[in-house]
Motif scaffolding. Structure first.
Motif, mmCIF file in Angstrom:
data_model
loop_
_atom_site.group_PDB
_atom_site.id
_atom_site.type_symbol
_atom_site.label_atom_id
_atom_site.label_comp_id
_atom_site.label_asym_id
_atom_site.label_seq_id
_atom_site.Cartn_x
_atom_site.Cartn_y
_atom_site.Cartn_z
ATOM 1 N N ASP A 12 0.833 -1.196 0.000
ATOM 2 C CA ASP A 12 0.000 0.000 0.000
ATOM 3 C C ASP A 12 0.869 1.248 0.000
ATOM 4 N N ALA A 13 0.208 2.407 -0.071
ATOM 5 C CA ALA A 13 0.921 3.662 -0.293
ATOM 6 C C ALA A 13 1.078 4.487 0.972
ATOM 7 N N ARG A 14 0.758 3.951 2.140
ATOM 8 C CA ARG A 14 0.744 4.796 3.333
ATOM 9 C C ARG A 14 2.122 5.313 3.725
ATOM 10 N N ASP A 15 3.156 4.476 3.664
ATOM 11 C CA ASP A 15 4.498 4.974 3.978
ATOM 12 C C ASP A 15 4.915 6.064 3.002
ATOM 13 N N LYS A 16 4.578 5.870 1.724
ATOM 14 C CA LYS A 16 4.904 6.876 0.714
ATOM 15 C C LYS A 16 4.165 8.180 0.989
ATOM 16 N N LEU A 17 2.923 8.068 1.419
ATOM 17 C CA LEU A 17 2.138 9.261 1.747
ATOM 18 C C LEU A 17 2.725 9.998 2.941
ATOM 19 N N GLU A 19 5.840 9.961 3.972
ATOM 20 C CA GLU A 19 7.106 10.581 3.577
ATOM 21 C C GLU A 19 6.840 11.860 2.786
ATOM 22 N N ALA A 20 5.838 11.825 1.904
ATOM 23 C CA ALA A 20 5.473 13.024 1.149
ATOM 24 C C ALA A 20 4.952 14.115 2.081
ATOM 25 N N ALA A 21 4.179 13.715 3.093
ATOM 26 C CA ALA A 21 3.658 14.686 4.050
ATOM 27 C C ALA A 21 4.794 15.306 4.857
ATOM 28 N N LEU A 22 5.760 14.487 5.290
ATOM 29 C CA LEU A 22 6.914 15.015 6.014
ATOM 30 C C LEU A 22 7.651 16.029 5.157
ATOM 31 N N SER A 23 7.843 15.709 3.897
ATOM 32 C CA SER A 23 8.537 16.623 2.984
ATOM 33 C C SER A 23 7.794 17.948 2.859
ATOM 34 N N ALA A 24 6.471 17.885 2.681
ATOM 35 C CA ALA A 24 5.679 19.102 2.510
ATOM 36 C C ALA A 24 5.625 19.919 3.798
ATOM 37 N N ILE A 38 0.607 17.444 -1.047
ATOM 38 C CA ILE A 38 1.085 16.161 -0.515
ATOM 39 C C ILE A 38 0.713 15.025 -1.459
ATOM 40 N N ALA A 39 -0.515 15.056 -1.988
ATOM 41 C CA ALA A 39 -0.954 14.022 -2.926
ATOM 42 C C ALA A 39 -0.098 14.029 -4.181
ATOM 43 N N GLN A 40 0.222 15.221 -4.676
ATOM 44 C CA GLN A 40 1.056 15.318 -5.879
ATOM 45 C C GLN A 40 2.453 14.774 -5.617
ATOM 46 N N ARG A 41 3.012 15.062 -4.452
ATOM 47 C CA ARG A 41 4.348 14.563 -4.116
ATOM 48 C C ARG A 41 4.361 13.038 -4.028
ATOM 49 N N ALA A 42 3.258 12.480 -3.538
ATOM 50 C CA ALA A 42 3.174 11.026 -3.384
ATOM 51 C C ALA A 42 2.703 10.329 -4.651
ATOM 52 N N GLY A 43 2.183 11.107 -5.607
ATOM 53 C CA GLY A 43 1.669 10.519 -6.852
ATOM 54 C C GLY A 43 0.377 9.760 -6.655
ATOM 55 N N GLN A 46 -6.025 12.879 -3.864
ATOM 56 C CA GLN A 46 -6.317 13.469 -2.562
ATOM 57 C C GLN A 46 -7.262 12.575 -1.765
ATOM 58 N N GLY A 47 -8.160 11.903 -2.465
ATOM 59 C CA GLY A 47 -9.106 11.023 -1.800
ATOM 60 C C GLY A 47 -8.432 9.890 -1.050
ATOM 61 N N LEU A 48 -7.301 9.416 -1.577
ATOM 62 C CA LEU A 48 -6.595 8.330 -0.904
ATOM 63 C C LEU A 48 -6.025 8.792 0.434
ATOM 64 N N ILE A 49 -5.554 10.043 0.487
ATOM 65 C CA ILE A 49 -5.054 10.592 1.746
ATOM 66 C C ILE A 49 -6.182 10.683 2.759
ATOM 67 N N SER A 50 -7.331 11.203 2.316
ATOM 68 C CA SER A 50 -8.478 11.308 3.217
ATOM 69 C C SER A 50 -8.918 9.937 3.705
ATOM 70 N N HIS A 51 -8.873 8.954 2.827
ATOM 71 C CA HIS A 51 -9.286 7.597 3.183
ATOM 72 C C HIS A 51 -8.379 7.015 4.269
ATOM 73 N N HIS A 52 -7.085 7.201 4.136
ATOM 74 C CA HIS A 52 -6.139 6.597 5.073
ATOM 75 C C HIS A 52 -5.935 7.426 6.341
#
Length: 208
Positions: A12-17, A19-24, A38-43, A46-52
Motif C-alpha cells: 500500500d501507499a501509506r508509507d509513501k504518503l 514521507e510526502a507529508a513530512l517533505s511538505a 502532498i498528494a502530488q508529491r506522493a503521486g 487526494q481522496g486516498l489521503i483522506s481515506h487513510h
C-alpha cells in the motif's frame, strides 16, 4: 532518501504518503502545506489521503508521532538508558545531535511546530518525549553527574536547546565565534561545552 522507517505493508501507499507529508510539512509548515500538494508529491489522489489519514491536522499528528517514535528508537539503539554512569548524559546528547543531523526534514518539522502548529499535537509530543528523557536527567542529578540546583527538565532543555540552535543556526553561531578570530568548535568540542554547562557546580552541596 526516505527519513521515516516503513511500518506499513509494501503493497500500500501509506508509507509513501507519510514521507510526502513530512517533505511538505518540513518545507512549508502546517499552515502552508496542502493535501493537494502532498498528494502530488506522493503521486496519489487526494481522496486516498483522506481515506487513510482523514484531514490535514490528523496527518500532521501522525507524521509527528512517527518522527517521535523513530527518534526514541534511534536514541535507544545508541545508548543504554537503564544504566547510569558519567557517560550516560554525554551519550544521550551525542545521540540527540546525531539524530537531527541525519534527519533534516524532521528537524525542520520541529522548527515549524515552534513557529505555529496545532497546540494539542505539540503538547502531546512534549509530554511523550519528556516522560522518557527528564527522568534520565533526574537520575543523573541524583547520581551526582549533572548539577542539581536546577530542575532536571531545565537541565535537559538547556542542553537540547543549545544543540538545536547549533544545528539550525550554524551560520550565525560560526559568524559570532569567528568575528574576533576564534575557531568554531567541532561537534565533539561543542558537546563537551554543553555538558560543562550542566555539570555539577564546584563546592555545591546537594539539597535534593
Amino acid at each position: 532518501m526516505p527519513e521515516l522507517r516503513p511500518v506499513f505493508s509494501t503493497i500500500d501507499a501509506r508509507d509513501k504518503l507519510l514521507e510526502a507529508a513530512l517533505s511538505a510539512f518540513a518545507e512549508m509548515g502546517f499552515h502552508g502545506a496542502t493535501i493537494r500538494d502532498i498528494a502530488q508529491r506522493a503521486g496519489v489522489s487526494q481522496g486516498l489521503i483522506s481515506h487513510h489519514f482523514g484531514d490535514k491536522e490528523r496527518l500532521w499528528t501522525i507524521v509527528g508521532e512517527r518522527v517521535s517514535e523513530d527518534f526514541l528508537d534511534f536514541v535507544s539503539s545508541e545508548i543504554r538508558t537503564d544504566v547510569m554512569d558519567a557517560e550516560t548524559i554525554p551519550r544521550v546528547l551525542a545521540a540527540y545531535m546525531d539524530y537531527w543531523q541525519a534527519h533534516p526534514s524532521a528537524l525542520r518539522l520541529y522548527l515549524w511546530r515552534v513557529l505555529g502548529a496545532p497546540e494539542g499535537e505539540r503538547r502531546a509530543r512534549a509530554e511523550r518525549l519528556n516522560s522518557h528523557f527528564v527522568p534520565i536527567f533526574q537520575r543523573a542529578q541524583q547520581a551526582g553527574f549533572i548539577r542539581d540546583d536546577i530542575p532536571a527538565g531545565q537541565a535537559m532543555t538547556t542542553a537540547g536547546g543549545l544543540i538545536q540552535y547549533r544545528l539550525h543556526s550554524r551560520l550565525e553561531m560560526d559568524s559570532a565565534i569567528t568575528t574576533v578570530g576564534d575557531s568554531s568548535p567541532t561537534d565533539e568540542e561543542f558537546l563537551r561545552y554543553v555538558c560543562g554547562l550542566i555539570a555539577p557546580l564546584p563546592g555545591h552541596v546537594s539539597t535534593r
